[in-house]
Design an enzyme around this catalytic site. Structure first.
Site, mmCIF file in Angstrom:
data_model
loop_
_atom_site.group_PDB
_atom_site.id
_atom_site.type_symbol
_atom_site.label_atom_id
_atom_site.label_comp_id
_atom_site.label_asym_id
_atom_site.label_seq_id
_atom_site.Cartn_x
_atom_site.Cartn_y
_atom_site.Cartn_z
ATOM 1 C CD GLN A 112 -2.512 -1.359 2.642
ATOM 2 O OE1 GLN A 112 -3.512 -0.727 2.958
ATOM 3 N NE2 GLN A 112 -1.898 -2.181 3.486
ATOM 4 C CG HIS A 130 -2.897 2.278 -1.924
ATOM 5 N ND1 HIS A 130 -2.849 2.272 -0.555
ATOM 6 C CD2 HIS A 130 -4.012 1.569 -2.255
ATOM 7 C CE1 HIS A 130 -3.896 1.611 -0.076
ATOM 8 N NE2 HIS A 130 -4.614 1.174 -1.078
ATOM 9 C CB CYS A 138 -0.481 14.914 -17.691
ATOM 10 S SG CYS A 138 -1.439 16.311 -18.301
ATOM 11 C CB CYS A 141 -2.180 14.428 -22.158
ATOM 12 S SG CYS A 141 -0.569 14.565 -21.373
ATOM 13 C CB CYS A 161 -0.381 18.599 -22.855
ATOM 14 S SG CYS A 161 -1.168 18.257 -21.267
ATOM 15 N N GLY A 198 2.818 -4.441 9.025
ATOM 16 C CA GLY A 198 2.741 -3.001 9.174
ATOM 17 C C GLY A 198 1.555 -2.319 8.535
ATOM 18 C CB SER A 200 -4.192 0.198 10.497
ATOM 19 O OG SER A 200 -4.510 0.855 9.269
ATOM 20 C CD GLU A 226 -0.321 -0.811 19.211
ATOM 21 O OE1 GLU A 226 0.688 -0.272 19.716
ATOM 22 O OE2 GLU A 226 -1.275 -1.294 19.854
ATOM 23 C CB ALA A 243 8.478 -4.437 10.083
HETATM 24 N N1 APR Z 1 6.649 -2.234 12.259
HETATM 25 C C1 APR Z 1 5.479 -2.787 11.809
HETATM 26 N N2 APR Z 1 4.259 -2.194 11.962
HETATM 27 C C2 APR Z 1 4.221 -1.009 12.616
HETATM 28 C C3 APR Z 1 5.392 -0.391 13.146
HETATM 29 C C4 APR Z 1 6.643 -1.052 12.930
HETATM 30 N N3 APR Z 1 7.797 -0.531 13.354
HETATM 31 N N4 APR Z 1 5.027 0.753 13.785
HETATM 32 C C5 APR Z 1 3.663 0.860 13.653
HETATM 33 N N5 APR Z 1 3.181 -0.197 12.942
HETATM 34 C C6 APR Z 1 1.790 -0.487 12.542
HETATM 35 C C7 APR Z 1 0.725 0.254 13.332
HETATM 36 O O1 APR Z 1 0.396 -0.441 14.521
HETATM 37 C C8 APR Z 1 -0.435 0.269 12.323
HETATM 38 O O2 APR Z 1 -1.226 -0.917 12.466
HETATM 39 O O3 APR Z 1 1.652 -0.047 11.203
HETATM 40 C C9 APR Z 1 0.270 0.249 10.953
HETATM 41 C C10 APR Z 1 0.202 1.547 10.161
HETATM 42 O O4 APR Z 1 -1.148 1.771 9.847
HETATM 43 P P1 APR Z 1 -1.599 2.993 8.902
HETATM 44 O O5 APR Z 1 -0.879 4.204 9.280
HETATM 45 O O6 APR Z 1 -3.083 3.001 8.913
HETATM 46 O O7 APR Z 1 -1.031 2.580 7.458
HETATM 47 P P2 APR Z 1 -1.666 1.621 6.351
HETATM 48 O O8 APR Z 1 -2.342 0.451 6.951
HETATM 49 O O9 APR Z 1 -0.602 1.368 5.368
HETATM 50 O O10 APR Z 1 -2.762 2.591 5.676
HETATM 51 C C11 APR Z 1 -3.451 2.115 4.560
HETATM 52 O O11 APR Z 1 -4.460 4.260 4.195
HETATM 53 O O12 APR Z 1 -4.162 6.486 4.342
HETATM 54 C C12 APR Z 1 -4.262 5.459 3.454
HETATM 55 O O13 APR Z 1 -3.420 5.242 1.267
HETATM 56 C C13 APR Z 1 -3.028 5.294 2.606
HETATM 57 O O14 APR Z 1 -1.891 3.243 1.971
HETATM 58 C C14 APR Z 1 -2.475 3.930 3.044
HETATM 59 C C15 APR Z 1 -3.700 3.222 3.571
#
Ligand code: APR
Length: 259
Positions: A112, A130, A138, A141, A161, A198, A200, A226, A243
């Site tokens: 993502q 994403h 652009c 175009c 353009c 990593g 949410s 989390e 991670a």
């Molecule tokens: N290692 C692994 N995971 C981690 C770490 C770490 N060091 N630190 C935090 N996290 C976790 C958090 O607990 C959380 O669950 O990474 C996650 C980040 O979540 P978001 O910020 O919501 O990111 P993501 O899930 O990629 O968001 C999805 O939302 O805003 C849009 O387009 C944007 O691609 C993005 C999409």
């Protein structure tokens, strides 16, 4: 044995389990989110220190906001992100996934993230679900440019353009690029283990990929400090940690199991 001892050994057990599962796996696919790039200095979107704590995503990352006021979106989003993304380097989380590819385990990453750090770490099959910040497109175009070749002294930057350039990334309110969608479905339908690192897991349709993997009988392993909506529902287990640290421990353990 105190609480710390118990947590430590529980973590040890999960690391061993993940190493054994990866050693036994035929085809691994990883789904990654902003969390894997935090150790590279790129802030997440949600939670403490997240970008959406400072900006309303509907005001700066929705296609309507971009169409309404491209200058404002460029000045906030692009300036905020560009400097950070330009200087960021892969961390042990990215490098760990690259090593799993070299070992012939990891086939595809569905990310993502728009930061290009998986490719910089050496992974060769990365689906940018994403889109990416490394390209601009652009709005008239649809011609694409490498961001490196775009003159950002003028905001918003323009195409030959005359059209306005925008990041070749998916804004809220926009569709996932069809090729990214069906390639991801293809990869997920063939995997027997999915690493979810990593994310949410609240943004669709990316968060559906572990559900599809589960449906095809794959094992789903989360790496995240989390819990997420997948935990205890879709994922087989969650390794609660960062991670980079967790990937290092798993790879060390895999060396032990002679992989
Ligand atoms: N290692 C692994 N995971 C981690 C770490 C770490 N060091 N630190 C935090 N996290 C976790 C958090 O607990 C959380 O669950 O990474 C996650 C980040 O979540 P978001 O910020 O919501 O990111 P993501 O899930 O990629 O968001 C999805 O939302 O805003 C849009 O387009 C944007 O691609 C993005 C999409």
């Amino acid at each position: 044995m105190g609480v710390w001892g118990r947590e430590h050994s529980a973590m040890d057990e999960l690391i061993k389990k993940a190493a054994a599962d990866l050693a036994a796996a035929r085809k691994v696919v990883a789904l990654t989110g902003a969390g894997i790039s935090i150790e590279s200095g790129i802030p997440p979107f949600r939670g403490k220190g997240g970008l959406w704590e400072r900006f309303d995503p509907m005001e700066v990352a929705h296609i309507d906001a971009l169409m309404r006021d491209p200058v404002r979106v460029w000045n906030i989003l692009v300036k905020e992100m560009k400097e950070i993304v330009d200087t960021a380097r892969p961390n042990d989380g990215h490098k760990g996934l690259a090593k799993l590819e070299q070992m012939g385990k990891l086939k595809t990453i569905i990310t993502q993230n728009i930061d290009g750090l998986h490719q910089a770490a050496g992974n060769t099959d990365v689906i940018e679900f994403h889109g990416s910040f490394a390209r601009q497109r652009c709005m008239d175009c649809h011609k694409k440019y490498e961001t490196l070749n775009v003159d950002l002294s003028e905001i918003p930057p323009r195409c030959g353009c005359g059209g306005i350039l925008r990041p070749d990334a998916v804004f809220f309110g926009e569709m996932i690029p069809p090729e990214a969608m069906w390639r991801s479905r293809q990869a997920v339908s063939e995997c027997d283990l999915m690493l979810v690192v990593g994310t949410s897991a609240v943004v669709q349709p990316a968060a559906l990929m572990p559900v599809f993997a589960k449906e095809t009988g794959a094992r789903v392993v989360e790496i995240n400090p989390e819990r997420t909506p997948l935990t205890g529902e879709i994922s087989d287990y969650l390794i609660r940690g960062k991670a980079g640290e967790v990937m290092n421990r798993i790879l060390t353990e895999m060396d032990f199991v002679g992989e």
